[in-house]
Write a protein that holds these residues in place. Structure first.
Motif, PDB file in Angstrom:
ATOM      1  N   ASP A 173       3.360  -3.339  -0.258  1.00 42.03           N
ATOM      2  CA  ASP A 173       2.547  -4.274  -1.037  1.00 42.03           C
ATOM      3  C   ASP A 173       3.457  -5.375  -1.560  1.00 42.03           C
ATOM      4  OD1 ASP A 173      -0.507  -4.218  -2.153  1.00 42.03           O
ATOM      5  OD2 ASP A 173       0.816  -5.353  -3.488  1.00 42.03           O
ATOM      6  N   ALA A 191      -1.076  -3.277   3.086  1.00 46.87           N
ATOM      7  CA  ALA A 191      -1.401  -3.942   1.816  1.00 46.87           C
ATOM      8  C   ALA A 191      -1.962  -2.839   0.928  1.00 46.87           C
ATOM      9  CB  ALA A 191      -2.412  -5.064   2.040  1.00 46.87           C
ATOM     10  N   ALA A 235       3.743  -8.186   4.107  1.00 47.92           N
ATOM     11  CA  ALA A 235       3.390  -7.564   5.385  1.00 47.92           C
ATOM     12  C   ALA A 235       3.146  -8.603   6.477  1.00 47.92           C
ATOM     13  CB  ALA A 235       2.159  -6.684   5.208  1.00 47.92           C
ATOM     14  N   ASN A 266      -4.840   3.467  -2.994  1.00 47.73           N
ATOM     15  CA  ASN A 266      -6.128   4.159  -2.871  1.00 47.73           C
ATOM     16  C   ASN A 266      -6.275   4.922  -1.551  1.00 47.73           C
ATOM     17  OD1 ASN A 266      -7.188   3.524  -5.375  1.00 47.73           O
ATOM     18  ND2 ASN A 266      -7.785   1.486  -4.693  1.00 47.73           N
ATOM     19  N   GLU A 285      -0.022   1.750   5.484  1.00 44.77           N
ATOM     20  CA  GLU A 285      -0.983   0.789   4.933  1.00 44.77           C
ATOM     21  C   GLU A 285      -0.219  -0.453   4.531  1.00 44.77           C
ATOM     22  OE1 GLU A 285      -3.618   1.622   1.654  1.00 44.77           O
ATOM     23  OE2 GLU A 285      -4.637  -0.199   2.298  1.00 44.77           O
ATOM     24  N   THR A 333     -10.242  -0.838  -3.358  1.00 46.80           N
ATOM     25  CA  THR A 333     -11.377  -0.193  -2.667  1.00 46.80           C
ATOM     26  C   THR A 333     -11.825   1.024  -3.479  1.00 46.80           C
ATOM     27  OG1 THR A 333     -10.322  -0.868  -0.624  1.00 46.80           O
ATOM     28  CG2 THR A 333     -12.132   0.688  -0.416  1.00 46.80           C
TER      29      THR A 333
END
Ligand code: SAM
Length: 222
Positions: A90, A46, A140, A51, A44, A19
């Motif tokens: 991740d 993934a 995830a 970012n 988060e 992103t």
């Protein structure tokens, strides 16, 4: 390739398209109050090379700098709290390594700027250790790590002064429990769950608890 894509193969295999900063900032602005809270927890699932969580960290550290720049001890303690409340997963190991390095770099640079000297090694070691525990390589969707074990996250709570309590939780149980309120039928009859005042909801029992440690000594637990 653009900065948002590492390779066509990775896009095909893992949907890896990063992103851009403008979108990251626009999305985080939608939860501005939380990104400005030093101990607000972010996960988060993934995270790529970080970012979103890198920007969350920058925002939190900006608040730490404004409030605690006059005392190196306080600055480092609250910078620890800021990092310790950020989590990522991740599926690609190189993204995880990059993400940890990136977050560590942000902490080092910001601390250097604010303290007008390189931060001491104990501080760096504590931050690195927390990043190793909070930014994990895994899937995830299945909530398993690369070895097929359930993903486990550490909760770090500053209890009094410099003391930190670490409790480990299974990600699968944390996600299952989120949003369940005290009065909910399911919560009332679910065994092994506890009411948490901070989130006004039920949280699962920890799979492991650790003795209190000074925040700069958390890495001694292995
Ligand atoms: C669209 S990219 C987004 C990366 C980052 N969140 C960003 O916005 O820049 C998706 C990321 O999810 C990761 N990914 C794909 N499948 C996953 C899974 N099952 N579990 C965890 N991560 C996964 C990829 O490796 C990739 O880094």
């Amino acid at each position: 390739m653009s900065e948002q894509v590492k390779s066509r193969q990775r896009v095909q295999d893992h949907g890896e398209v990063f992103t851009n900063p403008r979108e990251v900032n626009a999305m985080l602005d939608m939860v501005k109050q939380e990104t400005g809270r030093i101990d607000s927890r972010f996960l988060e699932p993934a995270c790529g090379n970080g970012n979103f969580i890198a920007e969350v960290l920058r925002r939190k550290l900006a608040v730490v700098a404004v409030r605690y720049r006059k005392s190196a001890g306080e600055y480092c303690r609250y910078a620890f709290v800021a990092v310790a409340s950020i989590y990522g997963v991740d599926i690609l190991a190189d993204n995880v390594a990059e993400c940890r390095e990136r977050l560590l770099g942000i902490v080092k640079d910001e601390a250097h700027k604010v303290l007008k000297a390189a931060p001491d090694q104990q501080f760096i070691d504590a931050i690195s250790y927390v990043l190793k525990k909070n930014i994990l390589c895994g899937d995830a969707l299945t909530m398993k790590d690369a070895a097929g074990e359930p993903i486990t996250f550490a909760e770090w709570s500053v209890v009094t002064g410099d003391k930190v309590k670490r409790r480990d939780y299974l990600l699968s149980e944390l996600l299952e429990g989120s949003g369940t309120k005290r009065g909910d039928q399911m919560g009332l009859f679910q065994s092994g769950w506890e009411y948490d005042e901070e989130i006004d909801g039920l949280i699962p029992s920890a799979v492991r608890e650790y003795p209190l440690d000074n925040w700069w000594e958390v890495s001694r637990r292995g």
